[in-house]
Scaffold this motif. Structure first.
Motif, PDB file in Angstrom:
ATOM      1  N   LEU A 153      -0.212  25.283 -29.401  1.00  0.00           N
ATOM      2  CA  LEU A 153       0.235  25.592 -28.046  1.00  0.00           C
ATOM      3  C   LEU A 153      -0.820  26.385 -27.285  1.00  0.00           C
ATOM      4  O   LEU A 153      -0.971  26.242 -26.068  1.00  0.00           O
ATOM      5  CB  LEU A 153       1.553  26.375 -28.093  1.00  0.00           C
ATOM      6  N   MET A 169       5.664  18.101 -30.991  1.00  0.00           N
ATOM      7  CA  MET A 169       7.039  18.134 -30.488  1.00  0.00           C
ATOM      8  C   MET A 169       7.972  17.326 -31.387  1.00  0.00           C
ATOM      9  O   MET A 169       9.129  17.711 -31.615  1.00  0.00           O
ATOM     10  CB  MET A 169       7.083  17.614 -29.050  1.00  0.00           C
ATOM     11  N   LEU A 207       2.408  25.380 -34.787  1.00  0.00           N
ATOM     12  CA  LEU A 207       3.005  25.419 -33.457  1.00  0.00           C
ATOM     13  C   LEU A 207       2.259  26.374 -32.530  1.00  0.00           C
ATOM     14  O   LEU A 207       1.787  25.980 -31.458  1.00  0.00           O
ATOM     15  CB  LEU A 207       4.477  25.820 -33.556  1.00  0.00           C
ATOM     16  N   TRP A 212       7.478  21.954 -22.328  1.00  0.00           N
ATOM     17  CA  TRP A 212       8.166  22.633 -23.423  1.00  0.00           C
ATOM     18  C   TRP A 212       9.298  23.562 -22.960  1.00  0.00           C
ATOM     19  O   TRP A 212      10.375  23.567 -23.564  1.00  0.00           O
ATOM     20  CB  TRP A 212       7.155  23.439 -24.244  1.00  0.00           C
ATOM     21  N   LEU A 213       9.051  24.365 -21.935  1.00  0.00           N
ATOM     22  CA  LEU A 213       9.994  25.437 -21.632  1.00  0.00           C
ATOM     23  C   LEU A 213      10.995  25.113 -20.530  1.00  0.00           C
ATOM     24  O   LEU A 213      12.172  25.465 -20.629  1.00  0.00           O
ATOM     25  CB  LEU A 213       9.224  26.700 -21.256  1.00  0.00           C
ATOM     26  N   TYR A 244      11.695  27.351 -30.141  1.00  0.00           N
ATOM     27  CA  TYR A 244      11.544  26.089 -30.858  1.00  0.00           C
ATOM     28  C   TYR A 244      11.570  26.252 -32.377  1.00  0.00           C
ATOM     29  O   TYR A 244      11.475  25.275 -33.105  1.00  0.00           O
ATOM     30  CB  TYR A 244      10.256  25.379 -30.434  1.00  0.00           C
ATOM     31  N   CYS A 248       7.922  30.171 -26.413  1.00  0.00           N
ATOM     32  CA  CYS A 248       8.061  28.793 -26.898  1.00  0.00           C
ATOM     33  C   CYS A 248       8.231  28.774 -28.418  1.00  0.00           C
ATOM     34  O   CYS A 248       9.096  28.081 -28.955  1.00  0.00           O
ATOM     35  CB  CYS A 248       6.824  28.001 -26.488  1.00  0.00           C
ATOM     36  N   GLU A 269      -3.041  24.298 -25.182  1.00  0.00           N
ATOM     37  CA  GLU A 269      -2.511  23.670 -23.978  1.00  0.00           C
ATOM     38  C   GLU A 269      -2.678  24.612 -22.772  1.00  0.00           C
ATOM     39  O   GLU A 269      -2.854  25.824 -22.920  1.00  0.00           O
ATOM     40  CB  GLU A 269      -1.023  23.344 -24.162  1.00  0.00           C
ATOM     41  N   ILE A 285       2.591  23.916 -20.963  1.00  0.00           N
ATOM     42  CA  ILE A 285       3.587  24.578 -21.818  1.00  0.00           C
ATOM     43  C   ILE A 285       4.894  24.748 -21.048  1.00  0.00           C
ATOM     44  O   ILE A 285       5.983  24.515 -21.580  1.00  0.00           O
ATOM     45  CB  ILE A 285       3.061  25.940 -22.309  1.00  0.00           C
TER      46      ILE A 285
END
Length: 612
Positions: A14, A181, A10, A26-27, A73, A69, A17, A22
């Motif tokens: 990330l 994801m 993870l 994601w957030l 997650y 993140c 990216e 992100i």
């Protein structure tokens, strides 16, 4: 459910990216959720801490985003609460996007009970601009929160404005989560039906047939190996068995075919194909059970594995022409790893297997998409599998058949029992009839689920009985099998009687070691202890093999018959007479240490020996 879990890749992925990606993908959705529940706590994670981080960091850097993140997650209660807070359609989108590789436009239309999008009219607010701004579309209200996960498939762009219905044919939206994801949500949200390998509650379809080779393999494998060791099988450079060679083998070995394979020689092809890699020839001391264990052991560590697809998917046009470096042989390891988890003697349905593969992210992509355009399906010559192929086409024609081919490979050796539906139309592959499979006791033993296995009684189908007081043997049962097994050892003297002759037994032996190996191999074929009479004879053969030894201390020159001058030189020259040990029948014998002086002397007479 555990409060936290780990997705090892993870943080590392990330970091690859952008900061905006992100935040947006994601957030941002999770921050909105935390903002709606500012006093909530999920284990060690508090909404207040998340919101404080955002408010205090006026300009967070990417590392800050990545750390936050990873924190949110990896918290299962937080993700589950977020999931449960969503409206039903959004929950359904997350569920489908997590457990399947993507959601097609047709599936979105079905989920939304209407069109997923419509072409924006003049002065209408639009959500997506496609084809360089020439087409604007408005998304269904429930789809707008997920627009960042949407993409549209390849299609053509009309030269002029067309009607809305025409655009519906051109534009095909797809909603897709990244694999990362999917793995994150998979650890927290509810599991789909089929996530676990469970015995099907439904009966096999009426008229289905099932088959297992668990008993036959112990009769067939020694016969196949006897044929294989004789070097009668040939393979292509790409690792696939030569079809003519397989057909020839089938006439001799007569392996029992799969019930619905017609004239494809499928089972014979699979068995022969497995021996095209670096497995090599089994040692003389290997019995059938140890050979099976070695063939399918999870920790197999050969330097080179030939790829399986050329013989698993032999019906696909072009598959045999692809170079071996195009193939990912790790796919086989992943599939066999899944097979080790099958419950023993319980039917697992085709549907359960398909869901399990996707839900556990088992890697099936054995060839890069860029190479698929080199091959086309025998059953669909309309197109080539390449960039233009849909994910479903590649799954139906290549990935899932390759998976099923691995199951049939296991079944060919008796590790699985297979159920087939005779009425299922063969559309994509040889394996379309497949409906279910179950792990046999043999498979459970090979894959380490049980610790002991008893070979079925009389599984060999043939008995070879050596005489107690002569070098003869009698075959009981299938004499054709016995004849093939004994071909390299004994000579046939009657329908079921065979005799050992020294010349026949020693014909392919070159030294003491090869003789011992052949004796051990013969004992394996007999599959029992030899009588003392035979043991004594073999001991004598080994002893005799030590009686005559070649010597590397001497060298032989051959002289021309019609050169009398050269013959006189060798007979009369005093220096040559000292080193020549013997000269007969136009051959000269001398020690290797005298080879140099011999040649030098001949050169002094004008003769240059021709030595290769």
């Amino acid at each position: 459910m555990e409060n936290t879990f780990e997705i090892p890749e993870l943080t590392a992925l990330l970091h690859q990216e952008t900061k905006d990606t992100i935040w947006q993908l994601w957030l941002e959705p999770l921050i909105h959720f935390a903002n709606d529940s500012p006093n909530a706590t999920w284990g060690t994670l508090k909404a207040h801490d998340i919101l404080s981080f955002i408010s205090q960091k006026k300009n967070p850097n990417k590392a800050d985003f990545v750390n936050l993140c990873a924190k949110v997650y990896s918290n299962a209660p937080f993700l589950m609460s977020y999931y449960n807070s969503l409206p039903p359609i959004s929950k359904d989108i997350i569920f489908r996007a997590t457990w399947t590789s993507s959601i097609s436009q047709e599936q979105l239309n079905e989920l939304l009970k209407g069109p997923a999008w419509s072409v924006a009219l003049n002065n209408t607010k639009y959500d997506l601009s496609l084809y360089y701004g020439q087409v604007q579309i408005t998304l269904h209200e429930s789809l707008k929160p997920w627009f960042r996960f949407l993409s549209y498939g390849p299609s053509y762009l009309p030269f002029h404005r067309v009607g809305d219905q025409e655009y519906e044919k051109i534009i095909k939206l797809t909603l897709k989560f990244s694999l990362l994801m999917r793995k994150v949500f998979a650890a927290a949200i509810p599991k789909p039906s089929g996530y676990y390998l469970e015995e099907s509650s439904q009966q096999l379809p009426e008229g289905s047939i099932s088959f297992s080779f668990e008993k036959q393999i112990f009769r067939e494998l020694p016969l196949f190996l006897a044929y294989y060791k004789q070097g009668n099988l040939s393979f292509t450079q790409k690792g696939a068995p030569n079809l003519a060679s397989v057909k020839k083998m089938d006439k001799v070995v007569k392996l029992e075919p799969f019930p619905l394979e017609e004239n494809f020689y499928l089972r014979s092809n699979l068995i022969a194909g497995l021996f095209s890699d670096s497995f090599g020839k089994p040692s003389a001391n290997d019995d059938s059970l140890s050979i099976l264990k070695r063939l399918f052991e999870p920790g197999r560590s050969e330097k080179e594995w030939r790829p399986y697809p050329p013989f698993l998917l032999s019906y696909l046009k072009g598959i045999r022409n692809l170079d071996t470096y195009y193939f990912d042989t790790g796919v086989t390891k992943d599939i066999f790893g899944m097979a080790t988890k099958l419950p023993v003697n319980k039917w697992i349905s085709r549907e359960n297997l398909a869901v399990y593969l996707r839900a556990h992210f088992i890697h099936l992509k054995f060839i890069e998409t860029s190479h698929l355009d080199r091959m086309s399906s025998d059953f669909s010559q309309k197109h080539y599998f390449g960039y233009s192929s849909t994910e479903k086409e590649i799954w139906d024609n290549i990935h899932f058949p390759n998976f099923l081919g691995h199951l049939y490979l296991l079944a060919a050796f008796g590790l699985l029992e297979i159920a087939e539906d005779p009425d299922w139309f063969m559309e994509y592959s040889f394996y379309d009839h497949f409906t279910a499979c179950k792990l046999t006791n043999l498979g459970a033993f090979i894959f380490g689920q049980i610790n002991a296995y008893e070979v079925p009684e009389n599984a060999g189908g043939v008995k070879i009985i050596p005489a107690q007081d002569s070098l003869t043997a009698t075959v009981e049962g299938n004499t054709a099998v016995g004849e093939v097994l004994l071909k390299d050892f004994l000579q046939k003297v009657s329908e079921n009687k065979f005799k050992l002759s020294p010349e026949g037994f020693l014909k392919d032996c070159t030294n003491e070691k090869s003789l011992k190996n052949k004796i051990n191999l013969f004992k394996q074929v007999i599959n029992k202890d030899l009588p003392p009479y035979w043991e004594s004879y073999f001991e004598e053969l080994i002893k005799n093999s030590r009686s005559i030894k070649s010597s590397s201390e001497f060298f032989v020159f051959k002289l021309p018959v019609d050169n009398k001058q050269l013959l006189n030189i060798i007979v009369k020259d005093p220096d040559l007479k000292k080193i020549v040990i013997k000269a007969e029948q136009y051959h000269v014998l001398l020690k290797k240490s005298d080879k140099g002086p011999f040649i030098s002397k001949l050169k002094s007479y004008g003769y240059l020996p021709n030595i290769s």
